[in-house]
Design a protein around this motif. Structure first.
Motif, PDB file in Angstrom:
ATOM      1  N   GLY A 670       0.820  -1.207   0.000  1.00 59.63           N
ATOM      2  CA  GLY A 670       0.000   0.000   0.000  1.00 59.63           C
ATOM      3  C   GLY A 670       0.854   1.257   0.000  1.00 59.63           C
ATOM      4  N   HIS A 671       1.838   1.283   0.879  1.00 58.31           N
ATOM      5  CA  HIS A 671       2.669   2.484   0.984  1.00 58.31           C
ATOM      6  C   HIS A 671       3.423   2.750  -0.312  1.00 58.31           C
ATOM      7  CE1 HIS A 671       2.919   2.103   5.623  1.00 58.31           C
ATOM      8  NE2 HIS A 671       1.707   2.067   5.147  1.00 58.31           N
ATOM      9  N   THR A 672       3.840   1.673  -0.962  1.00 58.09           N
ATOM     10  CA  THR A 672       4.690   1.823  -2.136  1.00 58.09           C
ATOM     11  C   THR A 672       3.883   2.176  -3.382  1.00 58.09           C
ATOM     12  OG1 THR A 672       6.088   0.141  -1.119  1.00 58.09           O
ATOM     13  CG2 THR A 672       6.576   0.712  -3.393  1.00 58.09           C
ATOM     14  N   LEU A 698      -6.544  -4.466  -0.337  1.00 61.59           N
ATOM     15  CA  LEU A 698      -7.458  -5.356   0.368  1.00 61.59           C
ATOM     16  C   LEU A 698      -7.103  -6.808   0.030  1.00 61.59           C
ATOM     17  CD1 LEU A 698     -10.624  -3.231  -0.360  1.00 61.59           C
ATOM     18  CD2 LEU A 698      -9.186  -3.212   1.676  1.00 61.59           C
ATOM     19  N   SER A 699      -7.842  -7.730   0.599  1.00 60.37           N
ATOM     20  CA  SER A 699      -7.486  -9.145   0.434  1.00 60.37           C
ATOM     21  C   SER A 699      -7.402  -9.533  -1.040  1.00 60.37           C
ATOM     22  CB  SER A 699      -8.499 -10.028   1.164  1.00 60.37           C
ATOM     23  OG  SER A 699      -9.797  -9.743   0.704  1.00 60.37           O
ATOM     24  N   MET A 700      -8.309  -8.953  -1.863  1.00 58.52           N
ATOM     25  CA  MET A 700      -8.313  -9.298  -3.289  1.00 58.52           C
ATOM     26  C   MET A 700      -7.048  -8.837  -4.004  1.00 58.52           C
ATOM     27  SD  MET A 700     -11.382 -10.615  -4.042  1.00 58.52           S
ATOM     28  CE  MET A 700     -11.858 -10.130  -5.688  1.00 58.52           C
ATOM     29  N   ASP A 701      -6.377  -7.855  -3.434  1.00 58.26           N
ATOM     30  CA  ASP A 701      -5.194  -7.294  -4.087  1.00 58.26           C
ATOM     31  C   ASP A 701      -3.907  -7.999  -3.676  1.00 58.26           C
ATOM     32  OD1 ASP A 701      -6.685  -5.050  -5.266  1.00 58.26           O
ATOM     33  OD2 ASP A 701      -6.948  -4.446  -3.183  1.00 58.26           O
ATOM     34  N   MET A 702      -4.024  -8.936  -2.739  1.00 61.33           N
ATOM     35  CA  MET A 702      -2.803  -9.539  -2.196  1.00 61.33           C
ATOM     36  C   MET A 702      -2.187 -10.547  -3.151  1.00 61.33           C
ATOM     37  SD  MET A 702      -1.806  -8.347   0.671  1.00 61.33           S
ATOM     38  CE  MET A 702      -1.006  -9.566   1.723  1.00 61.33           C
TER      39      MET A 702
ATOM     40  N   ALA B 190     -11.300  -4.548  -5.528  1.00 57.58           N
ATOM     41  CA  ALA B 190     -12.636  -4.512  -4.915  1.00 57.58           C
ATOM     42  C   ALA B 190     -12.721  -3.230  -4.099  1.00 57.58           C
ATOM     43  CB  ALA B 190     -12.857  -5.722  -4.010  1.00 57.58           C
ATOM     44  N   MET B 191     -13.922  -2.874  -3.668  1.00 53.41           N
ATOM     45  CA  MET B 191     -14.122  -1.658  -2.868  1.00 53.41           C
ATOM     46  C   MET B 191     -13.439  -0.466  -3.524  1.00 53.41           C
ATOM     47  SD  MET B 191     -16.116  -2.476  -0.513  1.00 53.41           S
ATOM     48  CE  MET B 191     -16.159  -1.038   0.532  1.00 53.41           C
ATOM     49  N   GLU B 192     -13.692  -0.315  -4.809  1.00 51.16           N
ATOM     50  CA  GLU B 192     -12.988   0.724  -5.550  1.00 51.16           C
ATOM     51  C   GLU B 192     -13.976   1.552  -6.363  1.00 51.16           C
ATOM     52  OE1 GLU B 192     -10.473   2.186  -5.388  1.00 51.16           O
ATOM     53  OE2 GLU B 192      -9.125   2.213  -7.109  1.00 51.16           O
ATOM     54  N   LEU B 193     -13.797   2.857  -6.352  1.00 52.04           N
ATOM     55  CA  LEU B 193     -14.558   3.728  -7.232  1.00 52.04           C
ATOM     56  C   LEU B 193     -13.756   3.866  -8.523  1.00 52.04           C
ATOM     57  CD1 LEU B 193     -15.592   6.431  -4.627  1.00 52.04           C
ATOM     58  CD2 LEU B 193     -16.918   4.493  -5.447  1.00 52.04           C
TER      59      LEU B 193
END
Lengths: 770, 287
Positions: A670-672, A698-702, B190-193
């Motif tokens: 996230g920070h990067t 979020l979990s989906m992005d991991m 997800a959870m994204e605009l």
């Protein structure tokens, strides 16, 4: 009592096993009680009125309409609260803190700072009453970046401090002869680096509940990492003896370092409760966790290093400026730790460092996982990658060649124990297939030439314990109960990391009793021994060692008691898995309950084990190997795979340790790439104080994460060699991603977050130049 | 959360009358996933909440090959998303639903609510406009129907007048040889605009495009039709050169702003990238 020697046994009964966490049932069923779940009879709701200007003197503040509003019980302004200059960061045993804040001042120093507080019979009424408070400001010139703040003649934000908007005098470190080192270099690399304003984003917003009893004693429930420090500062500022303040904390929904300040709302909640003679609870909205929480320090860094053709680093010169925001908070500590960290990681004998922290009229930067080191090592590791490119070397080879080694002097001034970093790089290179992957095509699908792949490596080291900045002390008490169970009493907070489980495992291991026989009492300053706070990746290392000492003493007490019952001597006895027996005849014996328990005519025993441990410091190490995909048309970067290799000395709870590593990677991604709390540099307003536009992965992005935990360099300071793991993972992932992006598209980034727009702009620029 | 009065009308007529009588700060509650967040975060002044969930007749989903897909105002995003027929016939709409917020939110949120919120970045709007969807509206004077493309007047604003309640949507059945797609550009899965959303629906005759509708999300005060870009496609054989022209034309037609999510320039260039990708995919898609 001396600390027990390590490696008494080869086989362990409890540590190194992923036992069921002691809090797991409460958490998964939702039965665990957090401060926001508490609602004593008659409780009022507190809310804070926040400034809508960035720098101003309060000319007039009129609360009469708010006070007259039905349901409002009290309103406090700077005219009603004690005016005591105090520390924000609660480490009074440290030299590194700055007294620069009042509970409420007649001045505001950033947009969003509290100017008044309301208590009412409902949250809605308290919220509505905020609009009825009239504040007239006399605006003052403001500065929103360190560059502006450091200019001669810039508006001064504080009357205290060394002046020039510095929070503390510059931190200067010099080792060897830097000028000579540069003269011996075959080439020199020089670069500027910078970073945004990441937030910890803990799940549980800051919350506290204050209640005063008839004797004038304050009971204070709060979500804090350092309950004794909150007690100390609350008592000091409110003018109470410490024993008249009892701080309680049970479950916490995270802290990541940022919950180790004593916050403005905590004082105000206590004062509203005293004023109304009712319990008052104050809970931040998500927006307030941005406005009034603590961020990582934004930074600007200049780094110059000299290299020989063989890859040796001949000199390192670094200047770093941290943006402290409107108050000092942890800036002294962050500046000291962050600056000193550049003495190490990659070996260099000639080092010159200058670190500063600067006040600006922006929200407050504080302690946050990685504590200044995230910023420094981002720059250092990326520049090593650049050096490898210049030398035509594999970056892993160059980093391995220069990796800190056993006996090198660490940032803390200690000799490093073990070859942890080398082991991490070597192991990860193999399991990631680093060399094989880097020989592969960067554009795997010729039909989709805009999709490119890259592989990067980032390294880090981080200390367990804040020594030498703070003289640390871990304490533990173990009480043996008449049913043969034991109770561990500790002041260490459980942020959600599983720390209490690890401590219970350590107690069970040393006692040689089943894990299930250990329960933990924590988070009550009236009941548990003094604690310094849960920070600096030190709970397992520091409190773990104290726990082990206490357990050893309790075990000796149990054996003495058993010896009396068996009419023998304690040294004739042994205890394994909670069963006590004569060494000479192992088949006969008794349980701890039988040894301890009251029997007709004989009362139970009073056995207490006590442990106090004052450590120096150990270092943990990590190398993160990362694969990314870059879409060169949209600039989107996807982290596909991470192999984090960590040396933690001795792992106590493998799943909890891996959880720390995976969570650190999530925050670090996230920070990067996406997270940045943005302050308008014209007005000082927060532009994305909420989770809609402050984008945490979020979990989906991991990505896929294949965590490797090594026990390559056990440290004698920790229980059975165990070291910290909490902060390490967030440090290595950032440069690993930046280096992987370079590998994919041939563009260097010296800042974070690296946005899709940055990628496209850089690619366009590259095209223009070629 | 600020205090409000709460109403549970049993009929559309009663709900409509309440909305007229209670004034402009009375708001309809269906899924509530936007409304309650906005009340809590003080983004909207709400005096009264009018819950329409007890009104019969707005929970049906029907399919008629002649008419298309019809669904009521209380149908949730998740209900539609999980229907195999929707996934097969309207993959663009199904994709928009899949990318909307999270499963937890979609279990509550209604599609008609997402439309009435009238966010320029709403995921469901571009594919529904590109497919020529019609919105049904109860008004104090009787039922109205209106192309969804004409429903929006600005960010958060629609042609609904006081007392009007959107009751459902009809998406016409696709032409036999056609392709449709929705592409969302955001920084999370997800959870994204949407930073930019592009929907393209094409009718085809072999490799010739016979009709095209392009809807652009998050690059104007409402979701926009890129009519000139559509005109470039109509009746033409699709080539890489034409696709590049269409992308450039869509970029020229959008009117993005800069904010914390992205700059106007970046959004505009993403309209080009996504339009090109969408046209190519819609031409190749098999229905």
């Amino acid at each position: 009592m001396n600390k027990p020697a390590n490696n008494l046994r080869n086989a362990f009964s409890t540590i190194g096993k992923s036992v069921k966490r002691e809090d797991v049932i409460e958490k998964v069923t939702g039965e665990g009680v957090y401060v926001a779940d508490l609602k004593p009879v008659g409780m009022l709701y507190g809310k804070i009125k926040r400034s809508e200007v960035a720098h101003a003197r309060i000319k007039r503040i009129d609360v009469s309409k708010a006070l007259a509003y039905p349901g409002v019980k009290a309103v406090l302004t700077h005219e009603d609260v004690p005016r005591v200059l105090h520390y924000g960061s609660p480490h009074p045993r440290s030299v590194s803190c700055t007294k620069d804040q009042y509970i409420l001042d007649d001045k505001v120093r950033y947009w969003g700072e509290g100017v008044a507080a309301v208590a009412a019979i409902s949250e809605e009424i308290a919220d509505e009453a905020l609009d009825l408070i009239e504040v007239e400001y006399e605006e003052l010139p403001a500065v929103f970046t360190p560059e502006e703040a450091m200019k001669p003649g810039a508006p001064q934000i504080h009357e205290v401090g060394p002046g020039g908007n510095l929070v503390l005098d510059p931190v200067r470190v010099e080792r060897g002869d830097v000028d000579k080192g540069f003269a011996e270099a075959d080439f020199v690399l020089e670069g500027e680096f910078s970073g945004g304003r990441p937030m910890p984003g803990y799940m549980e917003p800051n919350v506290c509940l204050a209640d005063w009893d008839g004797s004038g004693k304050l009971t204070f429930w709060t979500s804090t990492q350092s309950s004794f420090m909150v007690r100390g500062i609350l008592a000091e500022v409110l003018g109470l003896p410490r024993t008249k303040v009892r701080v309680l904390v049970d479950h916490m929904g995270g802290g990541f370092g940022a919950k180790q300040d004593c916050f403005q709302h905590e004082f105000l909640c206590a004062l509203l409760a005293r004023e109304t003679r009712k319990p008052v609870r104050m809970e931040f909205t998500r927006c307030e966790t941005f406005l009034a929480g603590r961020s990582r320090h934004p930074f600007k860094l200049w780094l110059k290093q000299g290299f020989r053709k063989d890859g040796t680093i001949t000199a390192r010169d670094m200047r770093i400026v941290f943006d402290s925001g409107a108050y000092g908070s942890h800036s002294p500590g962050v500046t000291t730790v962050g600056t000193n960290s550049a003495t190490s990681l990659y070996r260099c004998e000639n080092v010159r460092l200058d670190g500063r922290a600067v006040y600006t009229n922006t929200p407050i930067a504080g302690a946050f996982r990685g504590y200044g080191v995230v910023q420094t090592y981002y720059a250092l590791d990326i520049q090593m990658d650049e050096a490898a490119e210049r030398l035509g070397m594999d970056p892993a080879d160059l980093k391995l060649k220069n990796a800190v080694r056993e006996g090198d002097i660490a940032p803390s001034g200690h000799a490093i124990v073990g070859h942890g970093l080398e082991a991490c790089i070597e192991h990860g290179t193999r399991v990631f297939d680093w060399k094989g992957l880097r020989q592969g095509a960067r554009c795997p699908d010729p039909a989709a030439s805009h999709v490119r792949k890259g592989w990067g490596l980032g390294c880090e080291m981080h200390g367990s314990s804040a020594y030498p900045g703070i003289k640390e002390q871990g304490n533990a008490l173990i009480k043996v109960n008449e049913d043969g169970s034991v109770t561990l009493m500790t002041g260490a907070a459980g942020l959600g990391t599983g720390a209490h489980t690890a401590l219970a495992q350590i107690a069970a291991e040393e006692l040689n009793m089943p894990f299930e026989s250990v329960s933990v009492v924590h988070g009550d300053t009236d009941a548990v021994p003094w604690d310094i706070g849960a920070f600096a990746s030190h709970t397992t290392y520091l409190v773990g060692s104290a726990t082990r000492m206490a357990a050893a003493e309790a075990r000796a007490g149990i054996l003495r008691r058993a010896a009396e019952k068996l009419q023998t001597t304690a040294d004739a006895l042994d205890m394994v898995d909670g069963r006590i027996f004569l060494r000479a005849s192992p088949d006969s014996g008794l349980t701890v309950a039988e040894a301890m328990g009251p029997t007709p005519g004989i009362p139970s025993a009073n056995i207490l084990g006590r442990g106090t441990y004052e450590p120096t410091k150990s270092y943990s190490f990590a190398a993160h190997f990362v694969e990314v995909t870059v879409d060169t048309e949209t600039g989107l970067v996807t982290v596909d795979r991470v192999v984090p290799v960590h040396d933690v000395g001795k792992v106590i709870h493998p799943i909890a340790a891996a959880g720390q590593i995976e969570g650190g990677i999530q925050q670090g991604i996230g920070h990067t790439l996406t997270e940045d709390y943005i302050i308008d540099t014209e007005t000082g307003r927060s532009l994305n104080a909420g989770l809609v536009d402050y984008k945490m992965p979020l979990s989906m992005d991991m990505p896929d994460i294949d965590t490797v935990i090594l026990e390559a360099a056990p440290d004698p300071g920790g229980p059975w060699g165990a070291k910290g793991v909490g902060e390490d993972p967030i440090i290595a992932i950032g440069p690993a991603i930046a280096n992987a992006i370079h590998d994919a598209i041939g563009v260097r980034f010296h800042h974070y977050p690296i946005t899709p727009e940055d990628i496209l702009n850089a690619l366009n620029e590259k095209e223009r130049q070629s | 959360m600020r205090r409000f009065a709460y109403h549970e009308p049993k009929t559309l007529e009663e709900a409509s009358r309440l909305l007229v009588d209670l004034g402009e700060n009375a708001h309809v509650l269906a899924g509530g996933t936007d409304l309650f967040v906005e009340i809590r975060e003080r983004l909207r002044d709400v005096s009264d909440v009018v819950n329409i969930k007890n009104i019969p007749g707005m929970t049906d989903i029907t399919w008629d090959p002649a008419v298309g897909l019809t669904f009521g105002a209380l149908v949730t995003a998740r209900q539609l998303e999980t229907l195999p027929g929707v996934q097969r016939t309207y993959p663009n709409f199904a994709e928009a639903l899949r990318l909307l917020a999270s499963i937890q939110v979609r279990n509550r949120a209604t599609v008609v609510g997402n439309l009435c919120r009238a966010s320029p970045s709403a995921d469901t709007i571009p594919p529904l406009i590109a497919d020529g969807a019609i919105i049904h509206i109860y008004t104090p004077k009787g039922m109205r129907r209106m192309p969804l493309a004409e429903f929006f007047t600005g960010p958060g604003r629609t042609r609904l007048e006081r007392g009007d309640i959107a009751t459902g949507i009809v998406i016409p059945a696709p032409a036999p040889d056609s392709g449709r797609i929705y592409l969302k550009h955001g920084r999370r899965k997800a959870m994204e605009l949407a930073t930019v959303g592009v929907a393209v629906s094409l009718d085809r005759d072999g490799d010739t495009c016979t009709n095209a509708r392009i809807a652009l999300g998050a690059v104007g005060p409402t979701v926009l039709r890129a009519s000139a870009a559509e005109a470039l496609l109509k009746g033409r054989k699709i080539t890489d050169e034409l696709i590049a022209q269409v992308g450039a034309q869509a970029m020229a037609e959008c009117t993005p702003i800069s904010n914390v999510r992205a700059s106007a320039e970046y959004r505009r260039s993403m309209v080009g990238v996504l339009t090109r990708r969408a046209v190519k995919t819609a031409m190749e898609a098999t229905q």
